[in-house]
Design an enzyme around this catalytic site. Structure first.
Site, PDB file in Angstrom:
ATOM      1  N   ASP A  46      10.962   5.097 -12.374  1.00 49.03           N
ATOM      2  CA  ASP A  46      10.098   4.860 -13.541  1.00 49.03           C
ATOM      3  C   ASP A  46      10.214   6.023 -14.528  1.00 49.03           C
ATOM      4  O   ASP A  46      10.267   5.822 -15.737  1.00 49.03           O
ATOM      5  CB  ASP A  46       8.649   4.686 -13.071  1.00 49.03           C
ATOM      6  CG  ASP A  46       8.551   3.654 -11.957  1.00 49.03           C
ATOM      7  OD1 ASP A  46       8.860   2.489 -12.221  1.00 49.03           O
ATOM      8  OD2 ASP A  46       8.215   4.024 -10.817  1.00 49.03           O
ATOM      9  N   HIS A  75       3.521   3.117  -8.009  1.00 50.98           N
ATOM     10  CA  HIS A  75       4.775   2.478  -8.425  1.00 50.98           C
ATOM     11  C   HIS A  75       4.520   0.969  -8.461  1.00 50.98           C
ATOM     12  O   HIS A  75       4.853   0.237  -7.535  1.00 50.98           O
ATOM     13  CB  HIS A  75       5.908   2.813  -7.458  1.00 50.98           C
ATOM     14  CG  HIS A  75       7.135   1.969  -7.712  1.00 50.98           C
ATOM     15  ND1 HIS A  75       7.894   2.102  -8.829  1.00 50.98           N
ATOM     16  CD2 HIS A  75       7.681   0.957  -7.010  1.00 50.98           C
ATOM     17  CE1 HIS A  75       8.874   1.209  -8.810  1.00 50.98           C
ATOM     18  NE2 HIS A  75       8.765   0.496  -7.710  1.00 50.98           N
TER      19      HIS A  75
HETATM   20  N1  LIG Z   1      10.212   2.683  -5.506  1.00 50.08           N
HETATM   21  C1  LIG Z   1      11.070   2.103  -6.327  1.00 50.08           C
HETATM   22  O1  LIG Z   1      11.241   2.529  -7.476  1.00 50.08           O
HETATM   23  C2  LIG Z   1      11.901   0.914  -5.905  1.00 50.08           C
HETATM   24  C3  LIG Z   1      12.893   0.438  -6.754  1.00 50.08           C
HETATM   25  C4  LIG Z   1      13.666  -0.648  -6.360  1.00 50.08           C
HETATM   26  C5  LIG Z   1      13.429  -1.262  -5.124  1.00 50.08           C
HETATM   27  N2  LIG Z   1      12.443  -0.785  -4.334  1.00 50.08           N
HETATM   28  C6  LIG Z   1      12.189  -1.380  -3.002  1.00 50.08           C
HETATM   29  O2  LIG Z   1      13.197  -0.939  -2.115  1.00 50.08           O
HETATM   30  C7  LIG Z   1      13.281  -1.849  -1.017  1.00 50.08           C
HETATM   31  C8  LIG Z   1      14.736  -2.204  -0.724  1.00 50.08           C
HETATM   32  O3  LIG Z   1      15.324  -2.869  -1.813  1.00 50.08           O
HETATM   33  P1  LIG Z   1      16.780  -3.536  -1.692  1.00 50.08           P
HETATM   34  O4  LIG Z   1      17.068  -4.140  -3.015  1.00 50.08           O
HETATM   35  O5  LIG Z   1      17.744  -2.558  -1.106  1.00 50.08           O
HETATM   36  O6  LIG Z   1      16.455  -4.698  -0.640  1.00 50.08           O
HETATM   37  P2  LIG Z   1      17.457  -5.482   0.331  1.00 50.08           P
HETATM   38  O7  LIG Z   1      16.687  -6.658   0.813  1.00 50.08           O
HETATM   39  O8  LIG Z   1      18.795  -5.683  -0.307  1.00 50.08           O
HETATM   40  O9  LIG Z   1      17.672  -4.447   1.540  1.00 50.08           O
HETATM   41  C9  LIG Z   1      16.637  -4.106   2.415  1.00 50.08           C
HETATM   42  C10 LIG Z   1      17.277  -3.782   3.747  1.00 50.08           C
HETATM   43  O10 LIG Z   1      16.233  -3.305   4.588  1.00 50.08           O
HETATM   44  C11 LIG Z   1      16.467  -3.846   5.875  1.00 50.08           C
HETATM   45  N3  LIG Z   1      15.235  -3.788   6.676  1.00 50.08           N
HETATM   46  C12 LIG Z   1      14.197  -4.632   6.700  1.00 50.08           C
HETATM   47  N4  LIG Z   1      13.307  -4.245   7.626  1.00 50.08           N
HETATM   48  C13 LIG Z   1      13.770  -3.110   8.173  1.00 50.08           C
HETATM   49  C14 LIG Z   1      13.301  -2.227   9.188  1.00 50.08           C
HETATM   50  N5  LIG Z   1      12.139  -2.468   9.823  1.00 50.08           N
HETATM   51  N6  LIG Z   1      14.060  -1.168   9.509  1.00 50.08           N
HETATM   52  C15 LIG Z   1      15.239  -0.932   8.884  1.00 50.08           C
HETATM   53  N7  LIG Z   1      15.746  -1.718   7.937  1.00 50.08           N
HETATM   54  C16 LIG Z   1      15.016  -2.811   7.587  1.00 50.08           C
HETATM   55  C17 LIG Z   1      16.957  -5.266   5.603  1.00 50.08           C
HETATM   56  O11 LIG Z   1      17.620  -5.824   6.724  1.00 50.08           O
HETATM   57  C18 LIG Z   1      17.892  -5.017   4.429  1.00 50.08           C
HETATM   58  O12 LIG Z   1      19.216  -4.712   4.860  1.00 50.08           O
HETATM   59  C19 LIG Z   1      12.409  -3.058  -1.421  1.00 50.08           C
HETATM   60  O13 LIG Z   1      11.148  -2.900  -0.806  1.00 50.08           O
HETATM   61  C20 LIG Z   1      12.261  -2.887  -2.919  1.00 50.08           C
HETATM   62  O14 LIG Z   1      11.094  -3.508  -3.406  1.00 50.08           O
HETATM   63  C21 LIG Z   1      11.682   0.291  -4.684  1.00 50.08           C
END
Ligand SMILES: NC(=O)c1ccc[n+]([C@@H]2O[C@H](COP(=O)([O-])OP(=O)(O)OC[C@H]3O[C@@H](n4cnc5c(N)ncnc54)[C@H](O)[C@@H]3O)[C@@H](O)[C@H]2O)c1
Length: 330
Positions: free
Chosen positions: A159, A187
């Site tokens: 952000d 966030h």
């Molecule tokens: N804070 C921020 O600014 C910000 C920005 C973008 C995305 N995000 C968040 O980041 C996270 C990941 O996003 P992404 O696009 O990579 O998602 P994605 O779905 O492509 O990847 C998530 C991965 O996490 C794995 N996973 C699920 N449960 C798990 C566990 N208990 N232990 C280990 N791995 C596990 C899944 O199998 C998957 O491979 C989401 O929650 C998204 O909302 C946060």
């Protein structure tokens, strides 16, 4: 040669993980001459995809990468680690309420907090990226009582970077000339992107932009809604920029902030700026010797005060919901 920094990335087979492991392996976080040992955690059904990621890391022939440990076992992933990027989380599915998402993710971060407490170094720096990031970080810390709570943080750097990029584009200047943009609070769409204390080439941003209505209106909503705009365009959520922001966050934590500059991080509130103590609130922080401190004494006008209250209220509600999920699961 120095001994490697042991770094865990969870959700390593996912979208953000795909960019993040490359950036860490390239030396962008811990330095180009620091070897890293990559501990990559994902869930059992993703082990095949994770194997492919490992093949690609090998094929990148990155000089910093000493070894790679793919696993579905938190005990292995967190063993003796120095830094953790907790990215893995349950994605929001169609028809899922915010509360259901929170409940699913709180359970993941409770389990990971317990595992960090058992297996990681006590000095481990934990960055939570998986949403709801602030509340997940709070829960994770709660279940890792032997690790100092200052070692947990939530990511609002994406952000901050978005805010900085919007100001640079508006003024037609390189992004590096814009400094000290702040993200306050959660966030989420209640976050408060604030450039009242930001500068461009040393000049206050408010003076340089000379359009208070934009800075207090469209600028704020553009940053708040940027994640949704990326999803609408890409049909997938921000990943490259999220990975870059995670690297920026950990790099600032590891290497410190330059004099006169600050960055935003979700950290435990001590009640600064009249926020609720104990929630993971994003503040401007200075970092020295791998310890952050909240920047004090910034003047807060009535406009900002209202925004801080709204985002703080949401964080308190999330905390209460998360605590009741954890209590019910005991
Ligand atoms: N804070 C921020 O600014 C910000 C920005 C973008 C995305 N995000 C968040 O980041 C996270 C990941 O996003 P992404 O696009 O990579 O998602 P994605 O779905 O492509 O990847 C998530 C991965 O996490 C794995 N996973 C699920 N449960 C798990 C566990 N208990 N232990 C280990 N791995 C596990 C899944 O199998 C998957 O491979 C989401 O929650 C998204 O909302 C946060």
């Amino acid at each position: 040669m120095a001994s490697p920094v042991k770094v865990c990335v969870t959700g390593a087979a996912g979208q953000i993980g795909y960019s993040l492991v490359y950036m860490i392996g390239s030396g962008a976080v811990f330095g180009p001459n620091t070897p890293v040992s990559l501990h990559l955690l994902d869930i059992p059904p993703m082990m095949g995809a994770l194997e492919g990621v490992c093949m690609e890391i090998a094929d990148c022939a990155l000089p910093c990468v000493r070894d790679v440990v793919p696993t579905a076992d938190p005990a292995v992933a967190f063993n003796d680690i120095d830094a953790a990027f907790l990215v893995g989380a349950m994605p929001r599915k169609e028809g899922m309420e915010r509360k259901d998402l929170l409940a699913a993710n709180v359970k993941i971060f409770k389990v990971q907090g317990e595992a960090l407490d058992k297996y990681a170094k006590k000095s481990v720096k934990v960055l939570v990226v998986g949403n709801p990031a602030n509340t997940n970080a709070l829960i994770c810390s709660q279940y890792a009582p032997t690790i100092p709570k200052e070692n947990f943080s939530a990511m609002t750097r994406l952000d901050q970077n978005r805010a900085q990029a919007q100001i640079a584009a508006r003024l037609g200047v390189p992004v590096a000339e814009v400094k000290n943009c702040i993200i306050w609070g959660n966030h989420s769409s209640t976050q408060f992107p604030d450039v009242r204390h930001a500068t461009v080439n040393g000049k206050p941003v408010y003076e340089a932009v000379n359009d208070d209505a934009w800075l207090m209106g469209d600028f704020i909503s553009t940053v708040q809604k940027r994640g949704g705009a990326v999803i609408a365009a890409r049909k997938l959520s921000s990943a490259m920029s999220a990975a870059k922001a995670a690297c920026d966050h950990m790099s600032s934590w590891w290497n410190g902030t330059p004099d006169g500059q600050f960055v935003s991080m979700g950290v435990f509130s001590d009640g600064s700026y009249d926020t609720a103590p104990g929630v993971m609130f994003s503040f401007p922080v200075h970092i020295k010797d791998r310890k952050w401190s909240i920047v004090q004494g910034l003047p807060i006008d009535d406009f900002a005060k209202g925004k801080l209250e709204a985002t703080g209220k949401e964080l308190c509600e999330e905390r209460d919901d998360a605590m009741s999920v954890c209590a019910a699961a005991q």
